[in-house]
Structures are given as C-alpha cells and as structure tokens.
Design a protein around this motif. Structure first.
Motif, mmCIF file in Angstrom:
data_model
loop_
_atom_site.group_PDB
_atom_site.id
_atom_site.type_symbol
_atom_site.label_atom_id
_atom_site.label_comp_id
_atom_site.label_asym_id
_atom_site.label_seq_id
_atom_site.Cartn_x
_atom_site.Cartn_y
_atom_site.Cartn_z
ATOM 1 N N VAL A 85 44.908 89.449 2.848
ATOM 2 C CA VAL A 85 46.290 89.864 2.582
ATOM 3 C C VAL A 85 46.928 90.447 3.835
ATOM 4 O O VAL A 85 48.087 90.154 4.149
ATOM 5 N N LEU A 86 46.180 91.249 4.582
ATOM 6 C CA LEU A 86 46.754 91.898 5.762
ATOM 7 C C LEU A 86 46.938 90.953 6.940
ATOM 8 O O LEU A 86 47.909 91.056 7.682
ATOM 9 N N VAL A 87 46.000 90.020 7.117
ATOM 10 C CA VAL A 87 46.077 89.116 8.272
ATOM 11 C C VAL A 87 47.111 88.026 8.052
ATOM 12 O O VAL A 87 47.903 87.717 8.944
ATOM 13 N N TRP A 88 47.127 87.437 6.861
ATOM 14 C CA TRP A 88 48.037 86.335 6.588
ATOM 15 C C TRP A 88 49.181 86.773 5.689
ATOM 16 O O TRP A 88 49.496 86.137 4.691
ATOM 17 N N ARG A 89 49.835 87.862 6.066
ATOM 18 C CA ARG A 89 50.958 88.366 5.265
ATOM 19 C C ARG A 89 52.124 87.400 5.237
ATOM 20 O O ARG A 89 52.895 87.375 4.288
ATOM 21 N N MET A 90 52.267 86.619 6.262
ATOM 22 C CA MET A 90 53.440 85.748 6.363
ATOM 23 C C MET A 90 53.320 84.505 5.488
ATOM 24 O O MET A 90 54.318 83.959 5.064
ATOM 25 N N ASN A 91 52.124 84.041 5.230
ATOM 26 C CA ASN A 91 51.925 82.842 4.429
ATOM 27 C C ASN A 91 51.755 83.254 2.970
ATOM 28 O O ASN A 91 50.783 83.918 2.612
ATOM 29 N N LEU A 92 52.684 82.846 2.130
ATOM 30 C CA LEU A 92 52.660 83.283 0.736
ATOM 31 C C LEU A 92 51.452 82.761 -0.032
ATOM 32 O O LEU A 92 50.911 83.464 -0.896
ATOM 33 N N ILE A 93 50.991 81.569 0.275
ATOM 34 C CA ILE A 93 49.849 81.011 -0.429
ATOM 35 C C ILE A 93 48.582 81.788 -0.085
ATOM 36 O O ILE A 93 47.785 82.128 -0.971
ATOM 37 N N MET A 94 48.372 82.121 1.191
ATOM 38 C CA MET A 94 47.208 82.914 1.577
ATOM 39 C C MET A 94 47.295 84.334 1.016
ATOM 40 O O MET A 94 46.266 84.934 0.691
ATOM 41 N N LEU A 95 48.490 84.848 0.883
ATOM 42 C CA LEU A 95 48.672 86.167 0.270
ATOM 43 C C LEU A 95 48.206 86.132 -1.183
ATOM 44 O O LEU A 95 47.486 87.035 -1.642
ATOM 45 N N LEU A 96 48.560 85.097 -1.906
ATOM 46 C CA LEU A 96 48.124 84.957 -3.294
ATOM 47 C C LEU A 96 46.612 84.774 -3.404
ATOM 48 O O LEU A 96 45.975 85.327 -4.312
ATOM 49 N N ILE A 97 46.021 84.035 -2.475
ATOM 50 C CA ILE A 97 44.577 83.853 -2.485
ATOM 51 C C ILE A 97 43.869 85.177 -2.236
ATOM 52 O O ILE A 97 42.869 85.498 -2.889
ATOM 53 N N GLY A 98 44.383 85.980 -1.325
ATOM 54 C CA GLY A 98 43.797 87.289 -1.062
ATOM 55 C C GLY A 98 43.867 88.205 -2.272
ATOM 56 O O GLY A 98 42.905 88.921 -2.577
ATOM 57 N N LYS A 117 62.104 74.966 2.846
ATOM 58 C CA LYS A 117 61.190 74.083 3.576
ATOM 59 C C LYS A 117 60.121 74.855 4.361
ATOM 60 O O LYS A 117 59.653 74.412 5.393
ATOM 61 N N THR A 118 59.736 76.036 3.885
ATOM 62 C CA THR A 118 58.684 76.823 4.511
ATOM 63 C C THR A 118 58.078 77.764 3.475
ATOM 64 O O THR A 118 58.702 78.033 2.457
ATOM 65 N N VAL A 119 56.851 78.243 3.764
ATOM 66 C CA VAL A 119 56.242 79.269 2.916
ATOM 67 C C VAL A 119 56.047 80.558 3.709
ATOM 68 O O VAL A 119 55.285 81.427 3.320
ATOM 69 N N ASP A 120 56.757 80.677 4.830
ATOM 70 C CA ASP A 120 56.706 81.881 5.648
ATOM 71 C C ASP A 120 57.459 83.002 4.929
ATOM 72 O O ASP A 120 58.619 82.842 4.553
ATOM 73 N N ALA A 121 56.803 84.141 4.758
ATOM 74 C CA ALA A 121 57.401 85.243 3.985
ATOM 75 C C ALA A 121 58.619 85.840 4.676
ATOM 76 O O ALA A 121 59.505 86.367 4.005
#
Length: 102
Positions: free
Chosen positions: A23-36, A90-94
C-alpha cells in the motif's frame, strides 16, 4: 494444533507487513493499492482463524467469514470504480483523480 499459534501469528504479521508495504510503495496505482488492502485483510483473517483454533471457539472463524463477505463486496465495488475511472481518464494513477475529492 499441528502448527504452533506463535507461527500463525508470525505469518499473519509478515503478511500484514507485506500488504502495508504494498500500500505504501504503490500508492499511485489503484489496483496495487487494492491488492495490498486485500493482503492485510487476509492476514487479519489468518490471525482470527488461528486464535479460534487455539482456544477452540468458532468466533474467529465466523468473524473471518464476515470479513470475507465484506472484502468481496469491497473488491467488486472498487474494481467497478477503477474500470469506470480508467475509461474516463485512461489511467489508474491515483494522482489523476484528485478532482474527485469534492
């Protein structure tokens, strides 16, 4: 119990720490945030089930089922929002969704 309770708690702690790092490292990517977040909730469920097995009560198992139901609803809603926002921006950048703060 076949597996000692301390080992279960150590594994749950490691899983929770990995989810927090995700969650802390990939805060910008919403999909990785959900995985965390999902990894952290799975670590909590593991601790609840281990505690239920340790003390011989079904409370932890019932609570983990409630957490599972809640996370499945959360994932469905969050992924629907991510798909909608991806189609819109067109992006998943938070950082691209700052105007949604309201």
């Amino acid at each position: 119990m076949i597996v000692p309770f301390e080992h279960i708690l150590i594994l749950a702690g490691i899983l929770f720490a990995l989810g927090l790092v995700c969650v802390l490292v990939w805060r910008m990517n919403l999909i990785m945030l959900l995985i965390g977040i999902e990894i952290m909730l799975n670590a909590a469920m593991l601790a609840f089930v281990g505690g239920a097995a340790r003390w011989g009560m079904a409370d932890g198992q019932v609570f983990s089922l409630i957490i599972m139901a809640m996370t499945s609803a959360e994932v469905a809603l969050a992924l629907a929002m991510v798909v909608y926002l991806h189609r819109r921006k067109k992006t998943v950048d938070a950082d691209e969704f700052r105007e949604l703060k309201g």
